[in-house]
Write a protein that holds these residues in place. Structure first.
Motif, PDB file in Angstrom:
ATOM      1  N   PRO A 176       4.508 -10.497  -5.723  1.00  0.00           N
ATOM      2  CA  PRO A 176       5.576 -10.868  -6.711  1.00  0.00           C
ATOM      3  C   PRO A 176       6.165  -9.746  -7.953  1.00  0.00           C
ATOM      4  N   HIS A 177       5.137  -8.710  -7.980  1.00  0.00           N
ATOM      5  CA  HIS A 177       5.469  -7.485  -8.858  1.00  0.00           C
ATOM      6  C   HIS A 177       6.005  -6.589  -8.480  1.00  0.00           C
ATOM      7  N   ARG A 178       6.267  -6.693  -7.030  1.00  0.00           N
ATOM      8  CA  ARG A 178       6.988  -5.678  -6.287  1.00  0.00           C
ATOM      9  C   ARG A 178       8.575  -5.874  -6.112  1.00  0.00           C
ATOM     10  N   ALA A 179       8.744  -7.067  -6.680  1.00  0.00           N
ATOM     11  CA  ALA A 179      10.294  -7.471  -6.337  1.00  0.00           C
ATOM     12  C   ALA A 179      11.139  -7.670  -7.682  1.00  0.00           C
TER      13      ALA A 179
ATOM     14  N   ASP B 184       0.836  -1.296   0.115  1.00  0.00           N
ATOM     15  CA  ASP B 184      -0.012  -0.094  -0.084  1.00  0.00           C
ATOM     16  C   ASP B 184       0.811   1.242   0.162  1.00  0.00           C
ATOM     17  N   LEU B 185       1.914   1.094   0.710  1.00  0.00           N
ATOM     18  CA  LEU B 185       2.918   2.293   0.811  1.00  0.00           C
ATOM     19  C   LEU B 185       3.450   2.699  -0.299  1.00  0.00           C
ATOM     20  N   LEU B 186       3.887   1.747  -1.183  1.00  0.00           N
ATOM     21  CA  LEU B 186       4.470   1.836  -2.598  1.00  0.00           C
ATOM     22  C   LEU B 186       3.485   2.316  -3.371  1.00  0.00           C
ATOM     23  N   ASP B 187       2.479   1.832  -3.383  1.00  0.00           N
ATOM     24  CA  ASP B 187       1.360   2.439  -4.320  1.00  0.00           C
ATOM     25  C   ASP B 187       1.116   4.014  -3.866  1.00  0.00           C
ATOM     26  N   HIS B 188       1.063   4.177  -2.840  1.00  0.00           N
ATOM     27  CA  HIS B 188       0.838   5.569  -2.169  1.00  0.00           C
ATOM     28  C   HIS B 188       1.908   6.706  -2.696  1.00  0.00           C
ATOM     29  N   VAL B 189       3.276   6.102  -2.895  1.00  0.00           N
ATOM     30  CA  VAL B 189       4.333   6.970  -3.186  1.00  0.00           C
ATOM     31  C   VAL B 189       4.663   6.887  -4.871  1.00  0.00           C
TER      32      VAL B 189
ATOM     33  N   GLU C 191       7.576   0.403 -10.986  1.00  0.00           N
ATOM     34  CA  GLU C 191       8.387  -0.665 -11.234  1.00  0.00           C
ATOM     35  C   GLU C 191       8.786  -1.684 -10.118  1.00  0.00           C
ATOM     36  N   PRO C 192       9.347  -2.805 -10.423  1.00  0.00           N
ATOM     37  CA  PRO C 192       9.725  -3.730  -9.459  1.00  0.00           C
ATOM     38  C   PRO C 192      10.926  -3.122  -8.621  1.00  0.00           C
ATOM     39  N   ALA C 193      11.106  -3.383  -7.233  1.00  0.00           N
ATOM     40  CA  ALA C 193      11.926  -2.648  -6.516  1.00  0.00           C
ATOM     41  C   ALA C 193      13.125  -3.736  -6.089  1.00  0.00           C
ATOM     42  N   ALA C 194      14.448  -3.182  -5.932  1.00  0.00           N
ATOM     43  CA  ALA C 194      15.092  -4.011  -5.056  1.00  0.00           C
ATOM     44  C   ALA C 194      14.716  -3.933  -3.595  1.00  0.00           C
ATOM     45  N   LEU C 195      14.392  -5.167  -3.156  1.00  0.00           N
ATOM     46  CA  LEU C 195      13.938  -5.287  -1.865  1.00  0.00           C
ATOM     47  C   LEU C 195      15.122  -5.682  -0.692  1.00  0.00           C
ATOM     48  N   VAL C 196      15.404  -4.982   0.293  1.00  0.00           N
ATOM     49  CA  VAL C 196      16.312  -5.256   1.346  1.00  0.00           C
ATOM     50  C   VAL C 196      15.945  -5.073   2.493  1.00  0.00           C
ATOM     51  N   GLY C 197      16.243  -6.386   3.318  1.00  0.00           N
ATOM     52  CA  GLY C 197      15.783  -6.104   4.775  1.00  0.00           C
ATOM     53  C   GLY C 197      16.818  -6.811   5.697  1.00  0.00           C
ATOM     54  N   HIS C 198      16.982  -6.101   6.781  1.00  0.00           N
ATOM     55  CA  HIS C 198      17.715  -6.371   7.841  1.00  0.00           C
ATOM     56  C   HIS C 198      17.099  -6.924   8.945  1.00  0.00           C
ATOM     57  N   SER C 199      17.423  -8.240   9.270  1.00  0.00           N
ATOM     58  CA  SER C 199      16.879  -8.916  10.850  1.00  0.00           C
ATOM     59  C   SER C 199      15.226  -9.077  10.232  1.00  0.00           C
ATOM     60  N   PHE C 200      14.300  -8.577  11.291  1.00  0.00           N
ATOM     61  CA  PHE C 200      13.056  -8.802  11.239  1.00  0.00           C
ATOM     62  C   PHE C 200      12.639  -8.074   9.641  1.00  0.00           C
ATOM     63  N   GLY C 201      13.222  -7.150   9.409  1.00  0.00           N
ATOM     64  CA  GLY C 201      12.810  -6.450   7.992  1.00  0.00           C
ATOM     65  C   GLY C 201      13.147  -7.685   6.867  1.00  0.00           C
TER      66      GLY C 201
END
Length: 280
Positions: free
Chosen positions: A119-122, A88-93, A97-107
């Motif tokens: 899947p279209h987000r990645a 929802d946030l990515l829609d809002h901003v 296009e697909p994004a590079a998703l990076v997460g640390h620990s819980f993220g």
């Protein structure tokens, strides 16, 4: 790594379905979504992210629900709910296009869930000392799972990391965010912690690998919060060799933001080049 002032994070406060959502943004280029660890917020990584933006990425770093002044979720925390919130946030901003998703620990668990449910987000997935492998201790016959790990053992491991001289500068940042979040949204912090402790995303990682999603798994060799058995289980599930950062603890990217930024951008640049040449 150079950090021009126009690559510094700009902080925004908006609403999603009437609830407050806070996120940082910097740079211009392909989107890169950075998702923070448990107890922290996007502001904890403010030293690392501008360098990534300066390398040619549009960095979006949300404060996940219940952290960093973003409103908490109602009811039980699930990875599906968190993935939907990020979508929802990515829609809002206006990210299309697909994004590079990076997460640390819980993220990292949340990033995996975003790629799984949306899947279209990645464009790619990078997991840094991430949860999701579930295994606490590997055995000859039966693995012990992180859900079996006593809470006191979790509590003893993290403070030990900050006894290292090069990590002492990070401690005020961690304490500030952890205490602030615990005071503001104690229930959300607890619910997210329970989700992290019980996270098993090996099936999702295996499916993402089968879909052909480029996945990188990083782990610090001195991490005592997310054990080596978890890291290895995630690598096996994703069919990825994994990269070990020598003498690095759970929060090494906070202690060495320039090194993290350089490692990440180099990895993503290689992936982008390979992808472009493959399409050509």
């Amino acid at each position: 790594m150079a950090r021009p002032s126009d690559a510094d994070l700009r902080w925004h406060r908006t609403t999603l379905e009437g609830q407050v959502a806070v996120y940082g943004e910097a740079g211009d280029g392909p989107p890169l979504v950075f998702l923070h660890g448990w107890g922290l917020s996007a502001r904890s990584y403010a030293r690392a992210l501008p360098g990534i933006a300066a390398a040619g990425w549009r960095v979006l770093a949300p404060a996940l629900p219940g952290f960093g002044r973003s409103a908490a979720l109602d009811g039980e925390y699930t990875f599906e709910k968190l993935a939907n919130w990020v979508d929802d946030l990515l829609d809002h901003v206006g990210v299309e296009e697909p994004a590079a998703l990076v997460g640390h620990s819980f993220g990292g668990g949340v990033a995996t869930a975003v790629a799984w449910y949306h899947p279209h987000r990645a464009r790619s997935l990078t997991l840094v000392n991430a949860i999701g492998g579930s295994v606490w201790k590997a055995g000859d016959r039966v693995d012990r799972l992180l859900a079996e790990r006593p809470l006191w053992d979790w509590g003893l491991r993290l403070p030990g990391e900050f006894r290292r001289r090069d990590y002492r500068s990070v401690l005020p940042v961690v304490v500030r965010d952890l205490v602030g979040n615990a005071l503001t949204n104690p229930s959300a912090v607890w619910r997210a912690g329970e989700l992290a402790r019980n996270a098993d995303l090996r099936e999702e990682l295996a499916t993402l690998a089968a879909r052909g999603l480029p996945t990188t798994i990083l782990w610090g060799s001195a991490d005592r919060v997310v054990p080596e058995a978890t890291f290895l289980a995630m690598c096996e599930a994703a069919g990825a060799p994994g990269d070990i950062v020598s003498d690095a603890g759970h929060s090494w990217l906070l202690a060495d933001p320039d090194g993290f930024g350089e490692l990440l951008t180099n990895s993503l640049t290689v992936r982008r080049t390979v992808s472009e040449r493959t399409r050509a």
